[in-house]
Each structure stands twice: as structure tokens, then as C-alpha cells.
Enzyme design. Sequence first.
Site, PDB file in Angstrom:
ATOM      1  N   SER A 116      23.032  28.270 -50.818  1.00  0.00           N
ATOM      2  CA  SER A 116      22.526  29.354 -51.678  1.00  0.00           C
ATOM      3  C   SER A 116      22.019  28.852 -53.028  1.00  0.00           C
ATOM      4  CB  SER A 116      23.599  30.421 -51.947  1.00  0.00           C
ATOM      5  OG  SER A 116      24.132  30.866 -50.749  1.00  0.00           O
ATOM      6  N   LYS A 128      16.750  27.301 -52.169  1.00  0.00           N
ATOM      7  CA  LYS A 128      15.711  26.518 -51.471  1.00  0.00           C
ATOM      8  C   LYS A 128      14.551  27.405 -51.072  1.00  0.00           C
ATOM      9  CE  LYS A 128      18.169  24.819 -48.041  1.00  0.00           C
ATOM     10  NZ  LYS A 128      19.590  25.070 -48.257  1.00  0.00           N
ATOM     11  N   GLU A 186      11.838  24.690 -44.177  1.00  0.00           N
ATOM     12  CA  GLU A 186      13.081  24.721 -44.947  1.00  0.00           C
ATOM     13  C   GLU A 186      14.275  24.720 -44.014  1.00  0.00           C
ATOM     14  OE1 GLU A 186      13.584  28.265 -47.369  1.00  0.00           O
ATOM     15  OE2 GLU A 186      15.723  27.828 -47.552  1.00  0.00           O
ATOM     16  N   LYS A 216      27.347  16.909 -64.314  1.00  0.00           N
ATOM     17  CA  LYS A 216      27.866  15.866 -63.426  1.00  0.00           C
ATOM     18  C   LYS A 216      26.862  15.555 -62.304  1.00  0.00           C
ATOM     19  CE  LYS A 216      31.395  14.547 -64.371  1.00  0.00           C
ATOM     20  NZ  LYS A 216      31.673  13.591 -65.496  1.00  0.00           N
ATOM     21  N   CYS A 221      13.728  54.889 -44.471  1.00  0.00           N
ATOM     22  CA  CYS A 221      14.364  54.775 -43.165  1.00  0.00           C
ATOM     23  C   CYS A 221      15.593  55.686 -43.047  1.00  0.00           C
ATOM     24  CB  CYS A 221      14.687  53.310 -42.852  1.00  0.00           C
ATOM     25  SG  CYS A 221      14.850  53.048 -41.089  1.00  0.00           S
ATOM     26  N   GLN A 261      16.238  59.927 -42.856  1.00  0.00           N
ATOM     27  CA  GLN A 261      17.104  60.647 -41.915  1.00  0.00           C
ATOM     28  C   GLN A 261      18.151  61.473 -42.671  1.00  0.00           C
ATOM     29  OE1 GLN A 261      18.513  57.539 -39.278  1.00  0.00           O
ATOM     30  NE2 GLN A 261      16.463  57.116 -38.485  1.00  0.00           N
ATOM     31  N   GLU A 317      23.587  59.271 -34.510  1.00  0.00           N
ATOM     32  CA  GLU A 317      24.231  57.997 -34.859  1.00  0.00           C
ATOM     33  C   GLU A 317      25.706  58.198 -35.222  1.00  0.00           C
ATOM     34  OE1 GLU A 317      21.987  55.874 -37.818  1.00  0.00           O
ATOM     35  OE2 GLU A 317      23.319  54.147 -37.758  1.00  0.00           O
ATOM     36  N   HIS A 343       9.900  50.863 -43.591  1.00  0.00           N
ATOM     37  CA  HIS A 343      10.411  50.027 -44.692  1.00  0.00           C
ATOM     38  C   HIS A 343       9.233  49.462 -45.482  1.00  0.00           C
ATOM     39  CE1 HIS A 343      14.694  49.798 -43.644  1.00  0.00           C
ATOM     40  NE2 HIS A 343      14.299  49.849 -42.387  1.00  0.00           N
ATOM     41  N   GLU A 402       9.084  48.506 -48.355  1.00  0.00           N
ATOM     42  CA  GLU A 402       9.483  47.430 -49.284  1.00  0.00           C
ATOM     43  C   GLU A 402       9.146  46.042 -48.755  1.00  0.00           C
ATOM     44  OE1 GLU A 402      11.498  49.431 -47.585  1.00  0.00           O
ATOM     45  OE2 GLU A 402      13.396  48.482 -47.025  1.00  0.00           O
TER      46      GLU A 402
END
Length: 537
Positions: free
Chosen positions: A14, A17, A140, A187, A380, A384, A404, A510, A512
Site C-alpha cells: 500500500s 505503486k 505493476e 532509515k 446504484c 434502489q 435482496e 456507477h 463515478e
Amino acid sequence: MTKHVFISGGVVSSLGKGVVSASLGRLLTSRGLRVSFLKLDPYLNRDAGTMNPYQHGEVFVTEDGAETDLDLGHYERFADVTLGRKNNVTTGQIYGEVLDRERRGYYDGGTVQVIPHVVDTIKAAITCAGEDEPDVLFVELGGTIGDIEGMPFIEAIRQFMLERPKNDTVLLHLVLLPGLPAGGEIKTKPAQHSAQKLRECGLHMDFLLCRSEQPMHAGVREKLALYANLRPERVIDVPDVKLIYDIPDKLRAQALDDALCHRLDIAPGIGDMEPWRAFARSAANGGRSLRIAAVGKYTGMADSYKSLGEALIHAAAARDAALKLDWIEAEDLERGDPSAILALYAGVIVPGGFGYRGALGKMEAIRWARETRTPFLGLCYGLQCAVIEFARNVCGEANAISAEWLDDEMFDRENCWVTLLDNQGRATPRGGTLRLGAQPCVLTPGSRALAAYGGERVSERHRHRYEVNPGKVALLEANGMLVTGRHPESGLVEIVELPGDQWFVATQAHPEFKSTPLKPHPLFLAFVDAAKAGIRS
Ligand code: GLN
């Protein structure tokens, strides 16, 4: 001929990269090169689709419907590329392919082994990702050098580099330079060990990228260069930044893109980073503050809704607003008056999600937005929940639910306003699998959605199993919720909105996933405009 830039990581995972690869992609794209990306994920899952966002962050959905690692989102946003299934490969896929071939007799009685069979399959995946011949393919490798599960990938990279001319491949290694507490010394030992580990695997890095809290001073650079067997100018600083969109410029300032092109023997133009810089400047500074609440379930993990946060940053920057996005845990809204939590906000978003937990809180947030006429954007599951909230509180259907939530016989299927459909579009207890990837949608003239998009036919990425029950649409519309976007062939509900002067739009898709810094998404822009206009001062 495609050039290959491999990126590995050391010391801890994490480290960013993905952002570094994406940033280099941006620099080269801006200089007129065609770039593409491949993310190698050493886990055994076939894809990220089944992984919990708490562990793995967002599942990024591609145009062709692959459920991939969130790094593909960085690549697409930074480098303005459209990626797909072949751009994310996992150990699960590689072994799956080898084992399927073994059952089909492909290996003709031979012993099937990691070397050559697994490693060859990885090399083939790298070649396949470069099939459309980008100028540069970034590859990657997830995880950290030394991880057992990464070894076949490391070996594949070693062989791949060995088999190509020297100036066709390059290896970048990103490490952490930890600092001792209280602003103490930086370091270098873990980075030295990481370089050693790479050498043990037969790899020699061409550039060492160092992530650290403070900029590296010359002594540290020289020491690292010595241990990594590099010239000091090949040791690059990747300082912590407030905004990831500043990373391309940080790398540019050290001429990493020039050095990379030189090493790969390519000579692109100088390029123009100014539009990107202008975006990064307004994202960092902004104008008046704009407080947005996003109500979800995985709010404890910053990466769970990565693309949503980024899409808001893009839109806010374009509209000169200083975005203050707060993640609100849906269940907190189930206890007491939502005003106590939400009254501060100029806009409310309910993003995608799964399952019953938190659904009541999401509906409380939607109800609050509807009743206070606060701009609302549903994505999404957010659509609903908006439909069920409307059914319950406006249509008077107190028992309205989503199929659901039917994990037992507690609910009546008749009350499913959101449901599974059979292939004739009828509500059914059994559905297909997820609806994934790009799907078309036709917008209604005069709608807010059409005003935002500026065109009647649009396409967005999907990732869901349930749909608004077509049998309930007439009742929804009779009570005032409008369906303003539909799938052109199936007629499925894609967008709903409320008429009048409140900005209340929800989409089954979606959006986004398609927003980028240089092309903010129209729905997010319209939402930000509405939220800005309604700021109660
Ligand atoms: N859980 C809902 C479905 O499967 C919504 C999924 C989502 O928001 N991505 O339909």
C-alpha cells in the site's frame, strides 16, 4: 514495438505503486505517447468481485464488465485510458487457466509445473495486455518483494526482461523510507534489504523510488544509490502529498519521465502538463467550502468508495468549490433524528452497497434530503433505497422492500419494489448473475438527467443484481417519482428523479467510474452545482 515498464514494491504494501504508475502514465500521455497498464495481483481470487471492500477497497468495474483492482481506477483517471478484463490478472486466473488446460490434455502427459507452465502463462498475459500495441505498457506487481505468492510473477518478469532487448524493458522499485518517531532520522536499511531481495531473484532495478514523509537529503540519496547499485540521479523522491494528483508533477520535477524515455530509447515531445496542473491547483485550493455527506456502510475503510471520492474531487475542482466530504455510517442514522447529523451538509450521496445492514439508515438520509429539499445523488443501491423510501413514505406502502433483504420468509415478495427478474423481465425468486459493465440508457426530454448529460443516449457501467420492479413503476410515477432514464431494449429503470426545483437524481449505474480530472462526470457536476446553489449561509 511496445516498451514495458515494470513496477515492484518493497518494505511494505500500500505504498502507492498504483498512483506512481498512473502518474507516469499521465506524464507520458501528456507527451503524446499511447500508454496502457496491467495490474498483476498475486492473490488466489479469480477477480476482486468477491472481495470485501474492507479488505481490498473498491471493486473497480471496467467497460467490458470485469471486476478489478482499484488501481485500474487510478490508471484510467490519470492517463485517460479505457481498460478491460485483460488489464488485471490474478494468481487465481493464471492457475485456473493452467489447471483447465491440464484437464483438457493440453500438456500431453507432461508434469505441470510453476516453471515453465505457470510462468509462461503469466508472460502470455503480459503479452496479451500489450496486444493493441501501446507505446508503453506499465506492468505493476501487487504486494511486496519477498512475498511467497509473488514469486512466480517475479520470475516471469525476470524472464520477460531477459528475452527482450535491453532498451525495451525497465524496472522501477518503490520502497518506503521509514522515519524514526518525532521527526527523527530517515532509515534506509529496509530499502537496502529490499534491493538485495530483488537481486536474489535475479532482478536489477533501474530506478529506486522512495516514499517518505520528508524529502530525501543528498546523503540519503547517495547511500541508497550505492546499495541499490544505481547512479544517484536514478534514486527518486516520492514525498507524501495532500492530493495524489500532485504526484505527476513531483516526478516531472525530477525528470523521471525524461530518464525513463531515455532508458527506453524513445523520444516523445515535451508535452503540456498545464491543464493537469490547473486541475490540481483548483482541487487543492478551491473556493467556498462545500460540505457533502456520503452515507454508506464501509466508511471505516477510506478506499471502499475510492472512485466516488475522486469523482467529487474532479467536479468540485471544476466548479471552484473546496470539497469537504464526510463519510457517514448509515447505521448511525437509524438512531435518532438524522437532522442532528445531516443539517450541516449542502448535498447528500448514497453510494452503491449490498445487503440489509445500513439500508434503513440510508433511507433515513434519503428521506431527510427529500423532505429538506437538499440535493441528492443516488448511485446504484442509492437508487434502489430511494425507490423503497419513496414507496414507503410517499406511496404509503409501508412494507416495501428489496428482494435482496429476503433472507427468510419474513417479507412478502409482493412487496418487492426492487427485485430479481427472469429473462422476460418478470419478478422472480431467482435471477441471473450481476449486471456488469457498460450498458446504454435513454434519457427523457426535459429531465434533470438530460440537462446534466446534454445528450439523450448515454452509457454507464453497472454492477448489480437487483432491478426496480417494472410492475411498480406506474405506482411510483403516479405518486410523483419520475423514471427519466431507461435501458433502450429491456426498458429497465436506469434513472429516477423528483420533479420540481429540488435536485434529486438517482442512477442504477456507477457514473463515478468514468469521471476523470480533465473530464469530470456531468452528473457529478450537476450535483455540485445544485449543492453549491443551495448552500444555506
Ligand atoms: N446490492 C444491489 C444489487 O445487487 C446494489 C449493488 C450496488 O450498489 N453496486 O442490485
